[in-house]
Every structure is written in structure tokens, then in C-alpha cells.
Design a protein around this motif. Sequence first.
Motif, mmCIF file in Angstrom:
data_model
loop_
_atom_site.group_PDB
_atom_site.id
_atom_site.type_symbol
_atom_site.label_atom_id
_atom_site.label_comp_id
_atom_site.label_asym_id
_atom_site.label_seq_id
_atom_site.Cartn_x
_atom_site.Cartn_y
_atom_site.Cartn_z
ATOM 1 N N LEU A 110 0.793 -1.250 -0.137
ATOM 2 C CA LEU A 110 -0.036 -0.162 0.016
ATOM 3 C C LEU A 110 1.010 1.390 0.030
ATOM 4 N N ASN A 111 0.410 2.119 -0.830
ATOM 5 C CA ASN A 111 1.239 3.602 -0.980
ATOM 6 C C ASN A 111 1.184 4.176 0.583
ATOM 7 N N SER A 112 0.024 4.124 1.156
ATOM 8 C CA SER A 112 0.046 4.564 2.483
ATOM 9 C C SER A 112 0.993 4.183 3.726
ATOM 10 N N MET A 113 1.953 2.981 2.989
ATOM 11 C CA MET A 113 2.898 2.689 3.947
ATOM 12 C C MET A 113 4.399 3.021 3.579
ATOM 13 N N LEU A 114 4.333 3.859 2.519
ATOM 14 C CA LEU A 114 5.593 4.090 1.748
ATOM 15 C C LEU A 114 5.610 5.527 1.450
ATOM 16 N N LYS A 115 6.853 5.893 1.493
ATOM 17 C CA LYS A 115 7.192 7.461 1.234
ATOM 18 C C LYS A 115 7.481 7.797 -0.238
ATOM 19 N N ASN A 116 6.764 8.878 -0.668
ATOM 20 C CA ASN A 116 6.404 8.946 -2.269
ATOM 21 C C ASN A 116 7.980 9.154 -2.784
ATOM 22 N N ASN A 117 8.859 9.858 -2.174
ATOM 23 C CA ASN A 117 10.141 10.066 -2.685
ATOM 24 C C ASN A 117 11.144 9.050 -2.401
ATOM 25 N N LYS A 118 10.991 7.841 -2.060
ATOM 26 C CA LYS A 118 11.706 6.773 -1.526
ATOM 27 C C LYS A 118 11.538 5.424 -2.577
ATOM 28 N N ASP A 119 12.711 4.775 -2.840
ATOM 29 C CA ASP A 119 12.629 3.474 -3.342
ATOM 30 C C ASP A 119 12.976 2.642 -2.280
ATOM 31 N N TYR A 120 12.321 1.248 -2.795
ATOM 32 C CA TYR A 120 12.014 0.119 -1.603
ATOM 33 C C TYR A 120 12.374 -1.057 -2.124
ATOM 34 N N PHE A 121 12.798 -2.199 -1.560
ATOM 35 C CA PHE A 121 12.739 -3.426 -2.038
ATOM 36 C C PHE A 121 12.525 -4.319 -0.668
ATOM 37 N N TYR A 122 12.140 -5.730 -1.066
ATOM 38 C CA TYR A 122 11.901 -6.412 -0.055
ATOM 39 C C TYR A 122 13.272 -7.706 -0.196
ATOM 40 N N LEU A 123 13.557 -8.053 1.117
ATOM 41 C CA LEU A 123 14.690 -8.951 1.192
ATOM 42 C C LEU A 123 14.080 -10.198 2.109
ATOM 43 N N ARG A 124 14.616 -11.417 1.699
ATOM 44 C CA ARG A 124 14.310 -12.532 2.321
ATOM 45 C C ARG A 124 15.250 -13.009 3.311
ATOM 46 N N VAL A 125 15.096 -12.891 4.533
ATOM 47 C CA VAL A 125 15.970 -13.160 5.518
ATOM 48 C C VAL A 125 16.531 -14.422 5.601
ATOM 49 N N LYS A 126 17.872 -14.689 5.707
ATOM 50 C CA LYS A 126 18.486 -15.675 5.695
ATOM 51 C C LYS A 126 19.243 -16.033 7.091
ATOM 52 N N GLY A 127 18.979 -17.310 7.619
ATOM 53 C CA GLY A 127 19.685 -17.380 8.975
ATOM 54 C C GLY A 127 19.150 -17.103 10.343
ATOM 55 N N ASN A 128 19.899 -17.098 11.155
ATOM 56 C CA ASN A 128 19.226 -16.863 12.664
ATOM 57 C C ASN A 128 20.022 -15.690 13.301
ATOM 58 N N SER A 129 20.649 -15.070 12.837
ATOM 59 C CA SER A 129 21.397 -13.804 13.413
ATOM 60 C C SER A 129 20.489 -12.885 13.792
ATOM 61 N N MET A 130 19.552 -12.827 13.134
ATOM 62 C CA MET A 130 18.597 -11.592 13.628
ATOM 63 C C MET A 130 17.220 -12.220 14.421
ATOM 64 N N LYS A 132 15.770 -12.622 17.079
ATOM 65 C CA LYS A 132 14.880 -11.913 17.907
ATOM 66 C C LYS A 132 13.993 -10.778 17.282
ATOM 67 N N GLU A 133 14.369 -10.338 16.101
ATOM 68 C CA GLU A 133 13.526 -9.454 15.365
ATOM 69 C C GLU A 133 12.780 -10.182 14.515
ATOM 70 N N PHE A 134 13.253 -10.994 13.521
ATOM 71 C CA PHE A 134 12.689 -11.692 12.475
ATOM 72 C C PHE A 134 13.225 -13.125 12.230
ATOM 73 N N SER A 135 12.562 -14.034 11.757
ATOM 74 C CA SER A 135 12.909 -15.484 11.768
ATOM 75 C C SER A 135 13.658 -15.547 10.419
ATOM 76 N N ASP A 136 14.188 -16.825 10.127
ATOM 77 C CA ASP A 136 14.740 -17.058 9.161
ATOM 78 C C ASP A 136 13.617 -17.250 8.085
ATOM 79 N N GLY A 137 13.696 -16.978 6.633
ATOM 80 C CA GLY A 137 12.624 -16.714 5.561
ATOM 81 C C GLY A 137 11.654 -15.727 5.826
ATOM 82 N N ALA A 138 11.898 -14.796 6.691
ATOM 83 C CA ALA A 138 10.922 -13.735 6.725
ATOM 84 C C ALA A 138 11.222 -12.636 5.880
#
Length: 212
Positions: A110-130, A132-138
Motif C-alpha cells: 500500500l502506498n500509505s505505508m511508503l514515502k513518495n520520494n523513496k525507493d524500496y525492496f523486499y529481502l528474504r532473511v536467511k539464517g538466525n543472526s537476527m 529476536k527481530e525476525f526469523s529465517d525466511g521472513a
Amino acid sequence: MHIGERIKILRKERKMTQEDLAKVLKVAPTAVSAWESGRNKPLMDKLSIMSTCFDVPLSHLVDGTSVVKNDPSMEFLNEKNVRLIGVYGNIPAGEPNFTNEYIEAYMPTLNSMLKNNKDYFYLRVKGNSMNKEFSDGALILVEKTSYLKNGNIGVVLVNGYEATVKQVKMAEDTITLIPCSTDPFYEEKTYHIKNDRVKILGKVVQAIKIYD
């Protein structure tokens, strides 16, 4: 009721065959059959198209949220209020160019979640080094930027290797990458920004939790 059963009900309500829906989504009829039987799940870009096709909010398809017609609080996904953002399974080593060849899917956001003047990408997390914040595959939504504040979680490339996701602590010439993990194997590491060829690729702004 799982997501495939909701797809089947909506499809039949609109008197569509599996072949009809497959043509709209540009997939094989066997893919639709696998979704409806619960053997597989559609990617978010296909769910977005079905949301528009069936005229229901995405939340109804995903988790069964009740459909209330003409409810202004419900945001329907369509080409006017969403941006399709590429999902990367990994970011190539060297000088990342974010070309389509590395994109594994597109996530409607949704555009309401984004800033008009910014570019974004999604990245699939690999491993367990984070973990506590997000799991492997998030999936994490990343705002492209070369600047991070202390405490931000960022995507960083070191020495031209594959990008890593860590909490950061910035100093004048150094950057410390801090894991947020339940596994003591992962330790924080400090790099000299120029000597270690550190490149900040973006700031994590959202995470999508993946359930088995």
C-alpha cells in the motif's frame, strides 16, 4: 478455513472455473488446484490480482477478515493505491544493481505505508543472526538509503560480499554490525567504512513474519 478454500468459494461465486482463474493469473490450472486443496499457497502478487478480481480486501483472502462493502476503513488493493515492490532472495555480491534478474516475486504494498520520494525492496532473511527481530525466511521491507542512525536495522554490504542484515552502531570512520540473536555464536563486528569497503544499502522499515 484455509486460504485455498476461500479462493475456491470466491471463484465459484463468480462462476469461474479453475482454468478461468488460471488465465487471469497467468499460471497453470494445476497451480490453482494446489492452492484450493491446501497443497500450496499463492504468492502475494497473485493474491493482489485475486483481491481485485474478486473485489474483496486482501485481508479477507489471507486471514478471512469479514468483507464489509462500502466500508471506507477497508483499503482495497488496486493499481492506484499500491506499488509492486521486488522481492530479492539475495542481493548479488559486488556492486548491487537491483535488476529484475534477481527478483523472485513482486509484493503489492500500500502506498500509505511508503514515502513518495523513496525507493524500496523486499529481502528474504536467511539464517538466525537476527531471530529476536525476525526469523529465517521472513520478508523485510527495506527503504533504499546510504545513511543509517545508531540503532537502525540496516542492510549492509561488506567487502563486496552478500548483503547482511544487522542493527548498526555508527562512528566517524567505523560501523559496528550487531546481531540480535538467541544464538551466542553470532557476535558483533566492527568494520572500517573505507578500508573494508562498507556499503549501506538500506534501512529496514517493516518485517513480515512467516508461519510454517
